[in-house]
Structures are given as C-alpha cells and as structure tokens.
Design a protein around this motif. Structure first.
Motif: not given
Length: 261
Positions: A1-15, A86-92
């Motif tokens: 599936m298509k994923v925003k690179a910005s979401h992956i960056e936030q995922l890695l930061n959180s991990l 992703c929704q937590s990032l887009d709609s905090p």
C-alpha cells in the motif's frame, strides 16, 4: 500500500523514543531485538529508514509498503494499527483531553445511611484516536470513551454485566489536572436510579492502585492530606447522594409524587 514518507519518519521517531535506540544501523539492531515479533534490523534500516531518506525532497514522498509489519510496529506503540497511528498524526487529539491521560483514584460516597467512602482505581488512556476511561469497581469493570465539550469531560461507561454509569467532570482549559470534580449517575445494586458527586485524584503511574471502602470518620483522622480532604468533601450525605423514593412508587403517575412524604 502507498504510505506517506512523513508518516514513516514519525513512526521511526516514536519507536526510537520508546525503545531508547538510535536511528542508525547498530541502533536498529537493538530496536529489532527490543520489539521482536518478526521485525528485523534489515527491515527497519533498509525498507523504512533508508527508503524514507531517499525520498527527501521528492514531490510525491510516498512509499510502497506491506501493512502487516507496519501494524505490528504501531501496535507496539499502543495503537490498534498503522491507520490509527496515521490518524493520530493527521487529526491530533485536543490538548486538554490528551493531558487527562493518567492513573487516578475515584472517590464516591456510598448510597446508604452509613458514612462509607468508596475508592476505585481509574485509568484514562488513549489509543491514538480516542481517549478512554476505565473504572475498576469492586465487582465489575466499567469502560467508555471520554469526550470533551463545553469545558467538561463526558463519559458513558459500560460493564460486561449490562450496567452503565455516566460521569461528567469539570476540566475547563486545565492541562494535566491533579483533581477532577464531577457528577455521576447510574443504578444501585438493586437497580434503582442514583446519582451523586465523584472526585478523581491523579496518582503516580507506577503506583499500584487498589479498590477500598473507608469509614469517613477514619479518613478524617488520617495522616494523609488526600484522605482528609476527601472526608471533608463527602462528609454530608445530603450534599453527595441523590436517589428516588422507591417506596412511594405506586403506578408511575403524578400520584407517586404525592406519596414522597
């Protein structure tokens, strides 16, 4: 599936923040070992980190990734899946609502002639999309979504046995409140409508909270300031408990109101 690179960056930061591991090749080895569940160092470093870095400055900035491992990583962070993350990032979540997350003691006065204060553990937590309140009662566990409106927290909680409790707390614009004063409504153990005042007092998240019943007069003499303040707040039954006069109910008509004396 298509994923925003910005979401992956936030995922890695959180991990990285949760595991305490750096975002480099040795760090991803430690992260892989900490997370487990089939998440390999190579996947974290090459499929996520390096591919994300290659897209910096790109107009599309999207990555093609399988959802299974992204869900595993998101669940490790406490979300129900990657879409929730992703929704937590887009709609905090609202800042005030999110700041209420924590562990509390709930205090109410028992709906009886006895001067008894009931203390129950309460957990307010988030799942990435919503905030929930879980109350561990002496018999049942109640849980429901917390909603913020007009400066108040509203939560309708359900238990497995079918009982429900509704709580409303004043919070205003307060951030990370120490004490929340509110009103509860529900039914008694005999299924009669009851209501009253309820107080939540925040406690350390590492503290083991337990359910207890206290004699109000004993709390008055406690060395704990919290106990004494709670006893003072709930001292008078008329100010804290509300119920109907069940004995006066005859036929569910206006005549019943005339039989309340």
């Amino acid at each position: 599936m298509k994923v925003k690179a910005s979401h992956i960056e936030q995922l890695l930061n959180s991990l990285s923040q949760k595991t305490g591991c750096s975002q480099d090749y040795p760090g991803f080895a430690e992260m892989s070992e900490t997370i487990g569940n089939g998440i390999a160092q190579r996947y974290l470093y090459e499929n996520l980190f390096r591919d994300k870095e290659k897209l910096k400055g790109s107009k599309s900035a999207e990555m093609n990734l399988q959802p299974k491992k992204l869900n595993t990583l998101s669940e490790y962070l406490g979300f129900r899946g990657f879409q929730d993350f992703c929704q937590s990032l887009d709609s905090p979540l609202d800042e005030v609502l999110a700041s209420c997350v924590g562990e509390y003691y709930s205090y109410v006065r028992r709906n009886s002639e006895q001067s008894v204060i009931l203390r129950s553990p309460v957990s307010i937590y988030g799942d990435g999309q919503k905030i929930w309140l879980k109350l561990l009662g002496p018999v049942a566990v109640f849980e429901g979504e917390v909603k913020l409106s007009n400066g108040c927290l509203f939560v309708l909680m359900h238990a497995a046995n079918g009982k429900m409790i509704h709580h409303v707390y004043k919070v205003g614009a307060g951030i990370r409140p120490k004490v929340l004063q509110g009103i509860f409504s529900g039914v008694s153990s005999l299924f009669d409508p009851i209501g009253g005042r309820v107080v939540l007092v925040r406690h350390d998240e590492n503290e083991k909270l337990t359910h207890e019943a206290f004699d109000l007069n004993v709390l008055k003499e406690s060395s704990s300031l919290e106990d004494r303040r709670v006893a003072e707040y709930f001292e008078h039954r008329s100010e804290n408990n509300l119920g109907i006069r069940v004995a006066g109910i005859l036929n569910l008509s206006l005549d019943d109101l005339g039989n309340q004396r």
